[in-house]
Design an enzyme around this catalytic site. Structure first.
Site, short mmCIF file in Angstrom:
data_model
loop_
_atom_site.label_atom_id
_atom_site.label_comp_id
_atom_site.label_asym_id
_atom_site.label_seq_id
_atom_site.Cartn_x
_atom_site.Cartn_y
_atom_site.Cartn_z
N TRP A 102 -12.16 -19.08 -14.34
CA TRP A 102 -10.93 -19.60 -14.95
C TRP A 102 -10.37 -20.77 -14.17
CZ3 TRP A 102 -10.80 -18.88 -19.76
CH2 TRP A 102 -11.36 -17.73 -20.31
N ASP A 171 -1.83 -19.35 -12.67
CA ASP A 171 -2.32 -18.59 -13.82
C ASP A 171 -2.30 -17.11 -13.41
OD1 ASP A 171 -3.75 -17.25 -15.74
OD2 ASP A 171 -5.44 -18.66 -15.79
N LYS A 195 -3.24 -9.13 -22.14
CA LYS A 195 -3.70 -8.20 -21.11
C LYS A 195 -2.56 -7.23 -20.76
CE LYS A 195 -6.44 -12.08 -20.06
NZ LYS A 195 -7.80 -11.67 -20.27
N1 PMP Z 1 -6.95 -17.40 -17.51
C1 PMP Z 1 -7.37 -16.16 -17.23
C2 PMP Z 1 -7.19 -15.65 -15.84
C3 PMP Z 1 -7.97 -15.39 -18.21
O1 PMP Z 1 -8.39 -14.15 -17.93
C4 PMP Z 1 -8.12 -15.91 -19.53
C5 PMP Z 1 -8.72 -15.11 -20.66
N2 PMP Z 1 -9.45 -14.03 -20.37
C6 PMP Z 1 -7.69 -17.21 -19.77
C7 PMP Z 1 -7.10 -17.92 -18.75
C8 PMP Z 1 -7.85 -17.84 -21.12
O2 PMP Z 1 -7.05 -17.22 -22.05
P1 PMP Z 1 -7.07 -17.56 -23.59
O3 PMP Z 1 -8.29 -16.93 -24.15
O4 PMP Z 1 -5.80 -16.94 -24.08
O5 PMP Z 1 -7.09 -19.03 -23.73
#
Ligand code: PMP
Length: 360
Positions: A102, A171, A195
């Site tokens: 991420w 994040d 989550k």
């Molecule tokens: N950041 C983290 C730490 C994640 O776990 C995720 C999704 N699993 C995201 C960003 C991206 O999220 P989205 O699918 O809502 O764009």
């Protein structure tokens, strides 16, 4: 049909009480004669839901008064792009810590707006650890420092923050509300809802008010943090039902005693599961013990040929979505707030029986 223990990384399990309440209110929310899904987002009823969700976030996370709480559409990946677009104007560089998938995705998006200074990376260690603070090379002229405090795929989490004058942008998608944090250390935090907050559809953003002044009028309005704040997250129609369910999850968390109480349960869930992994000859977790995630616990089987049997039998035992991320394989148990201790115990019991059956 009985409900299962769902170990999905997101969209993830929601508290059963929340789903039942939503079911009870489905056709008629509090006597108004319609579902929340059918309400105008400008109605006083929906405004009261949004205000309640914001107030609960403020109380649960002890958000100081000089911060705005927003529910932004699009997903955490949208934030990857919105953050540099809003915060990097007038700066040449942005600083990013690289601790996994991420972080890397956020870096890729930021590079479209500014020069990215990667302060440190654990890529060479296959993202199994977090670079020591002494190795971080933060460019003091950057617009901000971006970190991902829980890497959902890798299962790496850290709770320390550097001493820096740069605004810290984090994040917290898969760690928000699972542990106590000091909001005043951050300039912006964001977390996809799917989550620990509710169903997919919105991203919780908590931004220090002075940061709003960086957003330029030239930005698309729906992307402009300042405009979003001025319009109570409603420049256009927000994901109303998702926000309604988030409010119910926040109410549930309140009833559990808030973040400090759920944190104790989360610590115990993680302790039991890692203890199982560490005392096993079949299972193991590859992450540096100092930075093991409390929320996402990846593990591998010594004999990979047993993977599919493990998953099928786990499903039959009511333990679902244990396959690791498609890019890394193995297994992963996501144990967010809504996963009760009993669910983790059921998983451990199943793992013990499976390993015994195969002579480990
Ligand atoms: N950041 C983290 C730490 C994640 O776990 C995720 C999704 N699993 C995201 C960003 C991206 O999220 P989205 O699918 O809502 O764009």
């Amino acid at each position: 049909m009985a409900r299962v223990y769902n170990f999905s990384s997101g969209p993830a399990a929601l508290p059963e009480e929340v789903l039942k309440k939503a079911q009870r209110e489905m056709l008629d929310w509090q006597g108004v004669g319609m579902s929340v899904m059918e309400m105008s987002h400008r109605s006083k009823e929906f405004t009261s839901i949004l205000d309640s969700a914001k107030q609960r976030v403020k109380n649960l996370l002890k958000v100081p008064d000089n911060y705005e709480i927003l529910f932004v559409q699009g997903g955490a990946s949208t934030l990857f792009a919105q953050i540099p677009a809003n915060l990097a104007y007038g700066f040449e560089t942005v600083s990013y810590l690289d601790t996994g998938v991420w972080s890397s995705k956020a870096i890729k998006e930021a590079a479209k707006y500014a020069k990215v200074n990667v302060v440190a990376s654990s890529k060479a260690q296959n993202y199994t650890t977090v670079p020591d603070l002494s190795e971080w090379q933060i460019d003091p002229n950057s617009a901000y420092l971006h970190i991902v405090q829980n890497e959902t795929i890798g299962g790496v989490e850290f709770d320390f923050l550097p001493e820096t004058d740069l605004p810290i942008v984090a994040d917290l998608s898969s760690t928000i509300l699972s542990r106590e944090i000091d909001i005043s250390r951050y300039a912006l935090i964001y977390a996809g809802a799917q989550k620990n907050i509710g169903p997919v559809g919105s991203v919780l953003v908590i931004i220090r008010k002075d940061m709003l002044e960086r957003s330029q009028d030239s930005l698309p309005s729906v992307w402009n943090f300042k405009q979003l704040a001025l319009n109570n997250s409603m420049i256009n129609t927000p994901p109303t039902y998702s926000i309604y369910l988030a409010n119910l999850v926040l109410e549930w968390l309140d009833e559990q005693g808030g973040v400090s109480e759920i944190e104790k349960v989360n610590v115990e869930k993680a302790r039991r599961l890692y203890q199982k992994l560490d005392s096993s000859r079949l299972y193991s977790n590859p992450i540096d013990p100092a930075y093991r995630s409390r929320m996402n616990v990846p593990f591998i089987l010594q004999d990979e040929s047993l993977n599919s049997e493990f998953l099928v039998e786990a499903e039959n035992a009511g333990l679902k979505t244990l396959a690791g991320h498609r890019t890394v394989g193995g297994m992963r148990a996501s144990i967010y707030n809504a996963m009760p201790l009993a669910g983790v115990d059921a998983l451990i019991e199943f793992m013990s029986a499976f390993e015994k059956k195969h002579g480990y």
